[in-house]
Scaffold this active site. Structure first.
Site, PDB file in Angstrom:
ATOM      1  N   SER A   1       0.828  -1.202   0.000  1.00 24.71           N
ATOM      2  CA  SER A   1       0.000   0.000   0.000  1.00 24.71           C
ATOM      3  C   SER A   1       0.863   1.253   0.000  1.00 24.71           C
ATOM      4  CB  SER A   1      -0.898  -0.007   1.244  1.00 24.71           C
ATOM      5  OG  SER A   1      -1.527   1.223   1.447  1.00 24.71           O
TER       6      SER A   1
ATOM      7  N   TYR B   1      -2.846  -0.723   9.890  1.00 27.75           N
ATOM      8  CA  TYR B   1      -2.785  -1.121   8.488  1.00 27.75           C
ATOM      9  C   TYR B   1      -1.447  -0.723   7.878  1.00 27.75           C
ATOM     10  CZ  TYR B   1      -4.266  -1.350   3.558  1.00 27.75           C
ATOM     11  OH  TYR B   1      -4.367  -1.639   2.221  1.00 27.75           O
TER      12      TYR B   1
END
Length: 271
Positions: free
Chosen positions: A152, A165
């Site tokens: 990400s 995350y």
């Protein structure tokens, strides 16, 4: 067909295969002649996707599994080898954020719920590590295969609110490099491990954060677009080319990389 990018008849596992990203990847791989092996916990959702793929002439199978359950992954590995005799690719899509691990603008780091921190790190990091090790063992014996992980933009810098995350995806990036090194050094140059770092795509998990009920952009969206030179969000189908490239012989000398698919977000300083 350009044979350099050919993935026809490859047996490619997609974890989280019936989710928004996973189903997009599975359907695309099947459209290119690969056999998509979809893993997930919901038999109903998995079988529904299989019917959709087969209706367009694609080849696919669904196996019920949990990426955090080693026993179920081992059973899937044995079943895949029994069915096809090999594993040519693994796309580790299973992951995502958890609401309790996302800080609101009013919260600070000490408000993070540790039980939700554990869940999001476990899902995104170990949910990639476990399948890679279990299916990677078959690959090591074959001497030729490709693993593609999903990391990400949050792995590169401290994007606000998504601490758990971000940390997990940073771990995925590091694990990608580590496993790439290990596989190449000890099992030969035919096994490659890479990752894709998607930029900002609107999906079910982040829609409320990026889009207001009236369809306008939230303040967070406006900040994202301001940092994206292409001045738009990505379309989920724009990840497919990168997946095919990394699974194909076109990437035969590429391992241990994280490929951004981000509209220039990572490269832009904002100045």
């Amino acid at each position: 067909m350009n044979e350099l990018f050919n993935i026809k008849d490859q047996v490619i596992i997609v974890t989280g295969g019936y989710g928004v990203l996973g189903s997009n990847v599975a359907k695309y791989l099947s459209s290119q002649g690969a056999i998509s092996v979809i893993l997930g916990r919901s038999e109903e959702k998995g079988n529904a996707l299989i019917k959709e793929i087969e209706a367009t002439g694609g080849k696919s199978v669904f196996l019920q599994s949990d990426v955090l359950n080693v026993d179920s992954l081992n059973e899937c590995r044995d079943e895949i080898v029994k069915l096809f005799g090999r594993i040519d690719g693994l796309i580790n899509v299973a992951g995502g954020n958890i609401p309790g691990a996302t800080l609101t603008p009013e919260q600070n780091i000490f408000d993070m719920k540790l039980e939700d921190w554990d869940k999001v790190v476990d899902l995104n990091l170990n949910g990639t590590v476990y399948p890679s090790l279990i299916f990677g063992k078959v690959m090591s014996e074959q001497k030729k295969a490709s693993i593609v992980n999903i990391t990400s933009m949050a792995a590169y810098t401290s994007i606000t609110r998504v601490m758990g995350y971000s940390v997990a995806k940073s771990g995925v990036s590091n694990f990608t490099e580590w496993m790439a090194m290990e596989m190449a050094l000890k099992f030969g140059d035919g096994i490659r491990v890479n990752a894709i770092a998607p930029g900002f795509f609107i999906g079910n998990q982040n829609r409320a954060v990026l889009i207001n009920p009236d369809g306008s952009l939230t303040d967070r969206s406006k900040k994202v677009i301001a940092r994206t030179p292409m001045k738009r969000f990505g379309d989920i189908t724009e990840l497919n080319g990168a997946v095919q490239f990394l699974c194909s012989d076109a990437a035969s000398f590429i391992t241990g990389i994280v490929l951004p698919v981000d509209g220039g977000f990572l490269s832009f300083s904002g100045v």
